[in-house]
Design an enzyme around this catalytic site. Structure first.
Site, PDB file in Angstrom:
ATOM      1  N   LYS A   1       0.839  -1.203   0.000  1.00 29.71           N
ATOM      2  CA  LYS A   1       0.000   0.000   0.000  1.00 29.71           C
ATOM      3  C   LYS A   1       0.875   1.255   0.000  1.00 29.71           C
ATOM      4  O   LYS A   1       2.084   1.189   0.228  1.00 29.71           O
ATOM      5  CB  LYS A   1      -0.919  -0.001   1.219  1.00 29.71           C
ATOM      6  CG  LYS A   1      -0.192   0.067   2.555  1.00 29.71           C
ATOM      7  CD  LYS A   1      -1.170  -0.020   3.708  1.00 29.71           C
ATOM      8  CE  LYS A   1      -0.437   0.037   5.052  1.00 29.71           C
ATOM      9  NZ  LYS A   1      -1.371  -0.018   6.202  1.00 29.71           N
TER      10      LYS A   1
ATOM     11  N   ARG B   1      -9.947   0.268  15.109  1.00 29.26           N
ATOM     12  CA  ARG B   1      -9.831   1.044  13.880  1.00 29.26           C
ATOM     13  C   ARG B   1     -10.890   0.570  12.899  1.00 29.26           C
ATOM     14  O   ARG B   1     -11.823   1.288  12.580  1.00 29.26           O
ATOM     15  CB  ARG B   1      -8.406   0.895  13.324  1.00 29.26           C
ATOM     16  CG  ARG B   1      -8.052   1.874  12.245  1.00 29.26           C
ATOM     17  CD  ARG B   1      -6.559   1.845  11.935  1.00 29.26           C
ATOM     18  NE  ARG B   1      -6.110   0.558  11.399  1.00 29.26           N
ATOM     19  CZ  ARG B   1      -4.864   0.321  11.011  1.00 29.26           C
ATOM     20  NH1 ARG B   1      -3.945   1.268  11.107  1.00 29.26           N
ATOM     21  NH2 ARG B   1      -4.517  -0.859  10.545  1.00 29.26           N
TER      22      ARG B   1
ATOM     23  N   TYR C   1      12.953  31.570   4.276  1.00 27.89           N
ATOM     24  CA  TYR C   1      11.712  32.263   4.598  1.00 27.89           C
ATOM     25  C   TYR C   1      11.606  32.624   6.077  1.00 27.89           C
ATOM     26  O   TYR C   1      12.028  31.869   6.956  1.00 27.89           O
ATOM     27  CB  TYR C   1      10.513  31.385   4.234  1.00 27.89           C
ATOM     28  CG  TYR C   1      10.237  31.296   2.751  1.00 27.89           C
ATOM     29  CD1 TYR C   1      10.040  32.446   1.984  1.00 27.89           C
ATOM     30  CD2 TYR C   1      10.155  30.062   2.120  1.00 27.89           C
ATOM     31  CE1 TYR C   1       9.771  32.356   0.628  1.00 27.89           C
ATOM     32  CE2 TYR C   1       9.881  29.960   0.763  1.00 27.89           C
ATOM     33  CZ  TYR C   1       9.699  31.113   0.017  1.00 27.89           C
ATOM     34  OH  TYR C   1       9.433  31.027  -1.321  1.00 27.89           O
TER      35      TYR C   1
ATOM     36  N   MET D   1       9.328  24.903  -0.337  1.00 28.60           N
ATOM     37  CA  MET D   1       8.573  23.936  -1.122  1.00 28.60           C
ATOM     38  C   MET D   1       9.484  23.041  -1.954  1.00 28.60           C
ATOM     39  O   MET D   1       9.296  21.823  -2.011  1.00 28.60           O
ATOM     40  CB  MET D   1       7.566  24.629  -2.036  1.00 28.60           C
ATOM     41  CG  MET D   1       6.731  23.658  -2.863  1.00 28.60           C
ATOM     42  SD  MET D   1       5.532  24.452  -3.940  1.00 28.60           S
ATOM     43  CE  MET D   1       4.361  25.080  -2.728  1.00 28.60           C
TER      44      MET D   1
END
Length: 369
Positions: free
Chosen positions: A38, A136, A264, A313
């Site tokens: 997965k 779950r 930043y 990013m």
């Protein structure tokens, strides 16, 4: 490994083979093996990994969602595929691609029965999920009679396995809880088998369960993270080999003077003269902002280079003061010598998260096929 010219996730299939063989050595020869692929095979390459597992002899594969199973079928993979979290809206595709659903609630069972009947299915394979403490997904102990009544003489579906999931198989402090889960599953599965009149496969163990609770391997085990080189325990990690190595390069080097800032929000301000390197990898590639401000680090020419300021990013800046390096040099984010677990722990998270976060825009290179 060849030197990369861009950010690349290198996948070593010889490491995957080593891990598979090690995990196989921990179970009985007759016990079936399910490989979990997965989340793009834990962030690597789902088709490449699935094909290798098929070659190695895996009996089953598992995905989270139907779309992942469809991708494998369209790649020509015919190995049985268990869908761990199917949604009713995808049942048509699930059947069309011969995928096998985990049935985890009365609602999902009724909806799948309806679709299977409408499509005139006969003995379609399904897997019954029991909740034994993870809370779950899964049926409760009060549902076994209902499951048997709805499926025994139905004809449209056939229960091929029942399973559960250990909540803390790697935690020795939770051993009593794990043993309680195992005992609960034994009782639930035996009750279901008695009610059905036949015996589906049973499986409960994940990677840590295979190592710590071999007496509960039943007819099949499931392994995800262990196949990719991580065992949730230091002594197990020592027996495994990380499949993925994340590499990038130095794009530019800057001399930073005292009182200058980097990145930043001026999140890093220099106390003195340092040297920084800018790398073409950022949070859009999977390196989250939690690794910034000196928490995470990369390796350049064998030396540790902490991340400076905020992760951007598409870029990170690292401190290369005192490191002999130049633009174009190779950078290791994680790999065999500095594991993804070690990288993740710097930001108080786990290997699963960093591995599965690696963006699909990052180039994949497969070696030792």
């Amino acid at each position: 490994m060849s030197k990369v010219g861009e950010t690349t996730l290198i996948l070593d299939l010889s490491a995957l083979e080593h891990n598979y063989n090690y995990l196989r050595s921990q179970i009985n020869p007759g016990t079936k093996f399910l490989g979990v692929v997965k989340a793009f095979a834990y962030g690597s390459d789902i088709v490449t990994i699935a094909k290798k597992l098929k070659q190695l002899g895996a009996d089953y594969l598992a995905v989270a969602y139907v779309s992942e199973g469809v991708l494998l079928r369209e790649a020509g993979i015919k190995t049985p595929i268990l869908v761990l979290h199917p949604l009713a809206s995808n049942f048509d595709d699930l059947i069309a691609y011969c995928l096998e659903p985990s049935i985890y609630s009365r609602n999902i069972l009724n909806q799948f029965l309806e679709v299977a009947k409408a499509k005139q299915q006969s003995d379609y394979p399904v897997h019954i999920k029991f909740n034994t403490g993870l809370n779950r997904l899964g049926f409760s102990e009060n549902d076994t009679d209902f499951i048997a009544e709805e499926t025994k003489d139905n004809g449209s579906i056939k229960i091929v396995s029942c399973f559960s999931h250990l909540a803390a198989s790697e935690d020795i402090n939770e051993r009593d809880f794990s043993l309680k889960q195992i005992n609960s599953f034994k009782n639930l599965s035996n009750k279901l088998i008695d009610a059905l009149g036949y015996a589906p496969m049973r499986h409960m163990l994940n990677t840590s369960g295979i190592i710590n609770y071999p007496e509960a391997q039943f007819e099949m085990v499931r392994s995800g993270i262990g196949l990719y080189g991580y065992g949730n325990q230091a002594e197990v990690d020592a027996q495994l080999k990380p499949v993925a190595t994340l590499k990038t390069i130095i794009s530019q080097i800057h001399q930073i003077d005292a009182n200058e800032s980097v990145g930043y929000n001026r999140a890093f301000k220099s106390d003195g003269a340092i040297k920084s390197a800018t790398l073409p990898i950022g949070h859009a590639d999977g390196i989250g902002r939690q690794y910034g401000k000196g928490k995470g680090f990369v390796t350049i020419n064998g030396k540790k280079a902490p991340i400076l300021g905020n992760v951007c990013m598409d870029m990170i800046m690292v401190d290369v003061t005192g490191i002999d390096c130049q633009e174009g040099d190779e950078v290791i984010v994680f790999g065999p010598k500095k594991s993804a677990e070690r990288f993740a722990s710097s930001a108080n998270t786990i290997s699963y998260e960093i591995l599965t976060a690696i963006s699909q825009r990052v180039k994949r290179e497969v070696i030792n096929q």
